[in-house]
Design a protein around this motif. Structure first.
Motif, mmCIF file in Angstrom:
data_model
loop_
_atom_site.group_PDB
_atom_site.id
_atom_site.type_symbol
_atom_site.label_atom_id
_atom_site.label_comp_id
_atom_site.label_asym_id
_atom_site.label_seq_id
_atom_site.Cartn_x
_atom_site.Cartn_y
_atom_site.Cartn_z
ATOM 1 N N SER A 1 0.826 -1.211 0.000
ATOM 2 C CA SER A 1 0.000 0.000 0.000
ATOM 3 C C SER A 1 0.857 1.256 0.000
ATOM 4 O O SER A 1 0.530 2.253 -0.647
ATOM 5 C CB SER A 1 -0.924 0.017 1.217
ATOM 6 N N ASN A 2 1.977 1.210 0.715
ATOM 7 C CA ASN A 2 2.889 2.360 0.734
ATOM 8 C C ASN A 2 3.528 2.592 -0.629
ATOM 9 O O ASN A 2 3.720 3.726 -1.058
ATOM 10 C CB ASN A 2 3.975 2.158 1.782
ATOM 11 N N SER B 1 1.244 6.653 -6.820
ATOM 12 C CA SER B 1 0.114 7.543 -7.081
ATOM 13 C C SER B 1 0.522 9.005 -6.936
ATOM 14 O O SER B 1 0.150 9.856 -7.752
ATOM 15 C CB SER B 1 -1.028 7.220 -6.104
ATOM 16 N N GLU B 2 1.305 9.281 -5.904
ATOM 17 C CA GLU B 2 1.775 10.650 -5.679
ATOM 18 C C GLU B 2 2.672 11.118 -6.832
ATOM 19 O O GLU B 2 2.578 12.273 -7.277
ATOM 20 C CB GLU B 2 2.545 10.717 -4.360
ATOM 21 N N SER C 1 0.940 4.111 -2.864
ATOM 22 C CA SER C 1 0.740 5.517 -2.496
ATOM 23 C C SER C 1 1.846 6.380 -3.098
ATOM 24 O O SER C 1 1.593 7.479 -3.608
ATOM 25 C CB SER C 1 0.733 5.679 -0.974
ATOM 26 N N TYR C 2 3.067 5.864 -3.051
ATOM 27 C CA TYR C 2 4.200 6.587 -3.622
ATOM 28 C C TYR C 2 4.029 6.740 -5.128
ATOM 29 O O TYR C 2 4.232 7.826 -5.683
ATOM 30 C CB TYR C 2 5.505 5.837 -3.309
ATOM 31 N N ASN D 1 11.672 4.275 -1.549
ATOM 32 C CA ASN D 1 10.206 4.204 -1.580
ATOM 33 C C ASN D 1 9.648 3.193 -2.571
ATOM 34 O O ASN D 1 8.473 2.823 -2.468
ATOM 35 C CB ASN D 1 9.624 5.583 -1.916
#
Length: 380
Positions: free
Chosen positions: A4-5, A11-12, A8-9, A65
């Motif tokens: 999930s992290n 997506s950002e 998220s990275y 990341n």
């Protein structure tokens, strides 16, 4: 790192990137989600070179990341290829070395990946930390394992480039020459053409100054010398040819050119000794095998040496294994039986062909003589 992290990275990154870069991130995300690790590795090797990532902060964040989340799933050598770009942007070079030390443990299942890490460390030690001892240790440690690898790997070219740069830095001309040629043999197609002229010039200097380097034809046959055509250093090709043929007259005529290079000017005695030995080799090579008794006077004339120094020259050539033969001091001749093989120029090959023709002619004459004598014996 949790999936999930990672997402998220990703997506950002898509949100904050321009349209073109966002499309790249979308493709990377798809490869990651589909667990297409080989395709993702290939993509990341080129992606880390994107203009948007040519700074330390962006690349280190990319590694921590994203890349670190799947680094154990991809080809170890491919991982080092990706990281090689990242460490090149780490400003604190000691941290870069430590980064690679940790990476070595992660890729230890692949020898080539470990070798690549060590070469990268060597480059940092040499180019940024000026630590010659650490560089030397890596070169010496890797030399044996690469020689025993049994085949040429992608690391060989990188290793020979590191080694040649080190040897040039410390002034070991012979080692630089050998490693430089080995590097070109492994990686010529990948070597930037704009760097060919400088490399060709440095190799030319090393061939002239290196102890034990008498096979200059090997360099003369290499296409990298063509890159000197039309440059200010084009003259060194003619000088190399003069040495290859032992042409002392040409060497002396070219003194205004080579004398302007401090490294050559300060080694004039050494250069004269080398070209004299090459002259003796050429004299031996050009003679038929049954006419290799060379008078000291002939050698003195060709080499422009005083007659009293000719015997010393011959002894040096014999001691270094450049020729084989026996000195007849009473008659003042040397009887040559062998000359060290070299890479030959077209002219030298033509001379050899002439020698072979003469040899074949001698054999035919001997056959005819034997037939004639045999006929006489049989009829008597």
């Amino acid at each position: 790192m949790a999936s999930s992290n990672v997402l998220s990275y990703l997506s950002e990154q898509k949100k904050t990137s321009n349209k073109e870069l966002a499309a790249e991130w979308t493709q990377i995300e798809e490869l990651y989600n589909d667990k297409l690790w080989n395709e993702l590795t290939i993509k990341m090797i080129t992606f880390v070179n994107h203009p948007a990532f040519q700074n330390e902060d962006s690349l280190v964040q990319l590694y921590h990341n994203f890349i670190s989340s799947f680094e154990t799933k991809i080809n170890p050598y491919g991982l080092v290829e990706i990281v090689s770009v990242i460490v090149s942007y780490i400003g604190e070079k000691k941290e870069a070395v430590e980064f690679l030390e940790k990476l070595k443990e992660k890729v230890k299942i692949c020898e080539e990946a470990v070798w690549f890490c060590r070469v990268l460390q060597g480059q940092i030690y040499l180019e940024h930390l000026q630590d010659l001892e650490a560089t030397k240790k890596i070169i010496e440690d890797l030399k044996e394992v690469l020689e025993e690898s049994g085949n040429v790997t992608p690391v060989h070219g990188k290793y020979f480039l590191l080694a040649s740069n080190y040897y040039r830095r410390v002034g070991q001309h012979s080692d630089y020459y050998r490693c430089g040629l080995q590097f070109l043999g492994c990686s010529l197609d990948e070597y930037p053409k704009e760097e060919w002229p400088q490399q060709a010039f440095f190799l030319g200097l090393a061939a002239l100054l290196g102890d034990g380097i008498y096979n200059i034809g090997e360099l003369l046959a290499h296409p990298i010398l063509e890159s000197l055509n039309g440059t200010e250093n084009e003259w060194i090709v003619e000088l190399l040819k003069a040495f290859n043929f032992g042409d002392i007259n040409k060497f002396e005529k070219m003194k205004p050119q080579w004398g302007s290079i401090p490294d050559l000017a300060t080694q004039e005695i050494k250069l004269r000794q080398k070209i004299s030995l090459l002259c003796l080799m050429e004299m031996t090579f050009k003679r038929p095998s049954d006419h290799r008794s060379i008078k000291f006077e002939e050698i003195a004339t060709e080499t422009k040496l005083p007659l009293k120094e000719v015997e010393i020259l011959i002894m040096k050539a014999l001691a270094q294994g450049l020729v084989k033969g026996a000195i007849d001091q009473v008659s003042g001749v040397v009887n040559m039986t062998w000359v060290q093989p070299r890479v030959l120029s077209k002219d030298q090959v033509a001379a050899m062909a002439t020698t072979l023709d003469a040899w074949i002619g001698s054999i035919v004459s001997m056959e005819n003589l034997i037939e004639a004598k045999a006929a006489e014996i049989l009829t008597n």
